[in-house]
Design an enzyme around this catalytic site. Structure first.
Site, PDB file in Angstrom:
ATOM      1  N   LYS A  22     -29.280  13.632  -2.641  1.00 53.76           N
ATOM      2  CA  LYS A  22     -29.532  14.713  -3.605  1.00 53.76           C
ATOM      3  C   LYS A  22     -29.493  14.169  -5.031  1.00 53.76           C
ATOM      4  CE  LYS A  22     -25.963  17.458  -4.949  1.00 53.76           C
ATOM      5  NZ  LYS A  22     -25.691  17.689  -6.373  1.00 53.76           N
ATOM      6  N   ASN A  23     -28.419  13.446  -5.350  1.00 55.71           N
ATOM      7  CA  ASN A  23     -28.231  13.049  -6.755  1.00 55.71           C
ATOM      8  C   ASN A  23     -29.165  11.919  -7.188  1.00 55.71           C
ATOM      9  OD1 ASN A  23     -26.410  15.066  -7.030  1.00 55.71           O
ATOM     10  ND2 ASN A  23     -24.592  13.754  -6.941  1.00 55.71           N
ATOM     11  N   CYS A 116     -19.375  25.289 -15.924  1.00 53.90           N
ATOM     12  CA  CYS A 116     -19.551  24.938 -14.518  1.00 53.90           C
ATOM     13  C   CYS A 116     -18.195  25.101 -13.845  1.00 53.90           C
ATOM     14  CB  CYS A 116     -20.018  23.483 -14.454  1.00 53.90           C
ATOM     15  SG  CYS A 116     -20.072  22.803 -12.804  1.00 53.90           S
ATOM     16  N   ARG A 121     -18.171  20.125 -18.630  1.00 53.09           N
ATOM     17  CA  ARG A 121     -19.379  19.313 -18.484  1.00 53.09           C
ATOM     18  C   ARG A 121     -20.348  19.430 -19.668  1.00 53.09           C
ATOM     19  NH1 ARG A 121     -21.423  19.812 -12.349  1.00 53.09           N
ATOM     20  NH2 ARG A 121     -22.304  17.755 -12.794  1.00 53.09           N
ATOM     21  N   ASP A 304     -16.856  12.935  -6.037  1.00 55.40           N
ATOM     22  CA  ASP A 304     -17.565  13.770  -5.058  1.00 55.40           C
ATOM     23  C   ASP A 304     -17.004  13.630  -3.643  1.00 55.40           C
ATOM     24  OD1 ASP A 304     -19.155  14.690  -7.071  1.00 55.40           O
ATOM     25  OD2 ASP A 304     -20.904  13.479  -6.565  1.00 55.40           O
ATOM     26  N   ARG A 396     -26.593  23.744  -1.468  1.00 57.72           N
ATOM     27  CA  ARG A 396     -27.107  23.007  -2.624  1.00 57.72           C
ATOM     28  C   ARG A 396     -27.192  21.520  -2.309  1.00 57.72           C
ATOM     29  NH1 ARG A 396     -24.759  24.638  -8.355  1.00 57.72           N
ATOM     30  NH2 ARG A 396     -26.298  23.051  -8.791  1.00 57.72           N
TER      31      ARG A 396
HETATM   32  N1  EPU Z   1     -19.395  14.114 -19.995  1.00 60.36           N
HETATM   33  C1  EPU Z   1     -19.247  14.452 -21.321  1.00 60.36           C
HETATM   34  N2  EPU Z   1     -20.351  14.494 -22.114  1.00 60.36           N
HETATM   35  C2  EPU Z   1     -21.606  14.244 -21.647  1.00 60.36           C
HETATM   36  C3  EPU Z   1     -21.753  13.886 -20.290  1.00 60.36           C
HETATM   37  C4  EPU Z   1     -20.629  13.837 -19.487  1.00 60.36           C
HETATM   38  O1  EPU Z   1     -18.136  14.705 -21.796  1.00 60.36           O
HETATM   39  O2  EPU Z   1     -22.561  14.314 -22.433  1.00 60.36           O
HETATM   40  C5  EPU Z   1     -18.221  14.043 -19.121  1.00 60.36           C
HETATM   41  C6  EPU Z   1     -18.245  15.093 -18.008  1.00 60.36           C
HETATM   42  O3  EPU Z   1     -17.764  16.358 -18.459  1.00 60.36           O
HETATM   43  C7  EPU Z   1     -17.375  14.462 -16.965  1.00 60.36           C
HETATM   44  C8  EPU Z   1     -17.664  12.970 -17.108  1.00 60.36           C
HETATM   45  O4  EPU Z   1     -18.234  12.820 -18.414  1.00 60.36           O
HETATM   46  O5  EPU Z   1     -16.018  14.697 -17.261  1.00 60.36           O
HETATM   47  C9  EPU Z   1     -18.646  12.406 -16.098  1.00 60.36           C
HETATM   48  O6  EPU Z   1     -19.779  13.263 -15.997  1.00 60.36           O
HETATM   49  P1  EPU Z   1     -21.226  12.717 -15.584  1.00 60.36           P
HETATM   50  O7  EPU Z   1     -22.150  12.924 -16.725  1.00 60.36           O
HETATM   51  O8  EPU Z   1     -21.084  11.357 -15.019  1.00 60.36           O
HETATM   52  O9  EPU Z   1     -21.603  13.744 -14.413  1.00 60.36           O
HETATM   53  P2  EPU Z   1     -23.019  14.394 -14.147  1.00 60.36           P
HETATM   54  O10 EPU Z   1     -24.102  13.442 -14.422  1.00 60.36           O
HETATM   55  O11 EPU Z   1     -23.065  15.740 -14.775  1.00 60.36           O
HETATM   56  C10 EPU Z   1     -23.190  13.546 -11.673  1.00 60.36           C
HETATM   57  C11 EPU Z   1     -23.387  14.162 -10.329  1.00 60.36           C
HETATM   58  C12 EPU Z   1     -22.114  14.905  -9.928  1.00 60.36           C
HETATM   59  C13 EPU Z   1     -20.975  13.891  -9.905  1.00 60.36           C
HETATM   60  C14 EPU Z   1     -20.843  13.209 -11.270  1.00 60.36           C
HETATM   61  C15 EPU Z   1     -19.781  12.132 -11.313  1.00 60.36           C
HETATM   62  C16 EPU Z   1     -25.748  14.652 -10.282  1.00 60.36           C
HETATM   63  C17 EPU Z   1     -26.832  15.653 -10.288  1.00 60.36           C
HETATM   64  N3  EPU Z   1     -24.506  15.090 -10.379  1.00 60.36           N
HETATM   65  O12 EPU Z   1     -22.935  14.619 -12.573  1.00 60.36           O
HETATM   66  O13 EPU Z   1     -22.350  15.392  -8.611  1.00 60.36           O
HETATM   67  O14 EPU Z   1     -19.766  14.538  -9.600  1.00 60.36           O
HETATM   68  O15 EPU Z   1     -22.109  12.623 -11.625  1.00 60.36           O
HETATM   69  O16 EPU Z   1     -20.026  11.168 -10.353  1.00 60.36           O
HETATM   70  O17 EPU Z   1     -26.006  13.455 -10.175  1.00 60.36           O
HETATM   71  C18 EPU Z   1     -22.010  16.794  -6.773  1.00 60.36           C
HETATM   72  O18 EPU Z   1     -22.968  16.228  -6.219  1.00 60.36           O
HETATM   73  O19 EPU Z   1     -21.242  17.572  -6.161  1.00 60.36           O
HETATM   74  C19 EPU Z   1     -21.762  16.557  -8.186  1.00 60.36           C
HETATM   75  C20 EPU Z   1     -21.045  17.389  -8.945  1.00 60.36           C
END
Ligand code: EPU
Length: 417
Positions: A22-23, A116, A121, A304, A396
């Protein structure tokens, strides 16, 4: 609304195949915005989040056709530059279209995702990076409005490794003028999968999978056919399913090297893992040992898999400390696991799990995607019947999970409420 009914206590046995990730699929779909033409994406999991991504691309003017796990995307007529609140609020990853739209059309208007269930996030790192690349960004009426005559390569140092932020800026920088360096970048395998596709399209990306990614901008990219990598979190969830039921499961279409942190912890807990000819065999022990985990960016223990590992520790011998370092509110499954009789207390960023002999089936409610998986796992191991409501969260991110588990001998059915 559907719910799941599980009669627990059966040892899982047999073969199961992992679906596409998915991701990885989500940003790969978004990357098609960067080049006009026809793409064919295969090994696509059949999921609600994928459907949402298709709706986003459709609303931008792409033509999409699906046939089983193969999706054809024609971005020739993709001329709209707005992603609405309706779509972005259903799935935060939709925000990734902002940079690619900007790179292709010079402007974009995308709704801010909002909160969320697992944490605030924010997307400040995405916006900081786009600004550094030369975009002008305004926040108005809940939307991010971005414009740029020409994006210019630059150095971007992330405050924390962010998966979405790294993917977003890597995609955007492919069409910027000159060289972009992404420092303190996230290193998840899904980022490498996206970079592989972008490079096939003609991008010049080096270092994906390390904390410094170098992107040399090119004038244009071309459409390609691409196969999405297997879902490491789905694979990890099946590994825990085998472990928690004391079962013996053979898992195919998975890349074990993407799950090193989980594998070490499962082995420490007494689980046997054998990797032979591309098939991973997982055998649960008679008695599990308690193990501590701390979630970390890749290659650390994945957030995850935290909820699923916690379900496992509920019936392990001794006490386990589970620290969640990525998201501030990712313990919503705890109060539901307690309904199975689990002994868990939360202390700040940590949950202390004292193993008990047996969980007992209970009616519970899913709160987010991975929490749903942990409740299924607890239900599989528990004595008696479990009923899980609000499983739309599950749909999802897990393709036909109840069918796959039933194929392994689990007594699990989906019923309409
Ligand atoms: N963060 C910030 N600012 C930003 C971006 C991130 O503060 O601009 C923080 C987030 O709040 C969090 C940390 O950085 O505390 C890491 O977030 P990240 O950006 O890595 O997460 P994401 O890209 O929103 C993806 C996966 C998530 C997974 C996380 C961490 C996808 C679509 N989603 O989310 O997947 O938990 O990386 O590995 O790729 C899931 O599949 O259940 C899921 C939530």
């Amino acid at each position: 609304m559907d719910k799941l009914i599980i009669n627990g206590g059966r040892k899982l046995k047999g073969d199961v195949s992992v679906s596409g990730s998915k991701n990885a699929a989500l940003p790969i779909f978004v990357a098609t915005i960067l080049a006009p033409g026809k793409f064919e994406i295969s090994n696509v999991p059949f999921l609600r989040d994928i459907n949402t991504t298709i709706k986003v691309l459709d609303s931008l003017g792409a033509r999409i056709e699906g046939n089983g796990n193969v999706v054809r995307i024609d971005t020739t007529g993709l001329n709209n530059v707005e992603a609405t609140y309706e779509l972005v609020k259903t799935m935060r990853a939709s925000v990734l279209v902002l940079g690619p739209l900007l790179a292709r059309h010079g402007r974009a208007r995308v709704s801010l995702p909002g909160g969320c269930a697992i944490g605030a996030r924010p997307i400040d790192q995405h916006l900081k990076g786009l600004k550094a690349l030369g975009a002008e960004i305004r926040l108005e009426h809940g939307y991010v409005e971005a414009t740029a005559k020409k994006l210019k390569g630059t150095r971007i140092n992330f405050d924390m490794p962010t998966v979405g932020g790294t993917e977003h800026l890597m995609m955007t920088a492919t069409l910027a003028k000159g060289v972009t360096l992404l420092e303190n970048a996230a290193r998840e395998p899904e980022i490498v999968d996206l970079a592989n596709m972008l490079n096939l399209m003609g991008a010049q990306i080096e270092g994906a999978g390390t904390d410094t990614i170098r992107i040399e901008g090119v004038k244009e990219l071309s459409p390609v056919d691409y196969r999405v990598m297997p879902d490491r979190i789905e694979a990890g969830t099946f590994m825990v399913a085998a472990a928690i039921t004391g079962g013996d499961v053979r898992i195919s279409n998975m890349q074990l090297e993407h799950l090193d942190a989980l594998v070490f912890k499962l082995q420490d807990a007494g689980v046997e893992i054998l990797n032979k000819d591309g098939i991973v065999r997982v055998k649960g022990p008679k008695k599990l040992r308690s193990i501590n985990i701390k979630t970390r960016p890749y290659p650390g223990f994945p957030t995850d898999m935290q909820a699923q590992f916690m379900a496992l520790m509920c019936i392990a011998d001794g006490a386990s400390v589970i620290a969640e370092n990525i998201f501030e509110n990712r313990f919503m499954h705890v109060s539901e696991l307690i309904r199975f009789g689990a002994d868990i207390t939360i202390d700040g960023k940590s949950a202390i799990v004292k193993g008990i002999k047996k969980l007992s089936g209970a009616p519970v409610m899913a709160t987010d995607l991975r929490a749903s998986a942990s409740l299924i796992l607890a239900g599989l191991a528990a004595e008696g019947q479990t009923e899980i409501t609000r499983i739309y969260h599950l749909d999802r991110g897990y393709e036909a999970i109840e069918k796959k588990l039933a194929g392994l001998g689990a007594d699990i059915v989906r019923v309409k409420e």
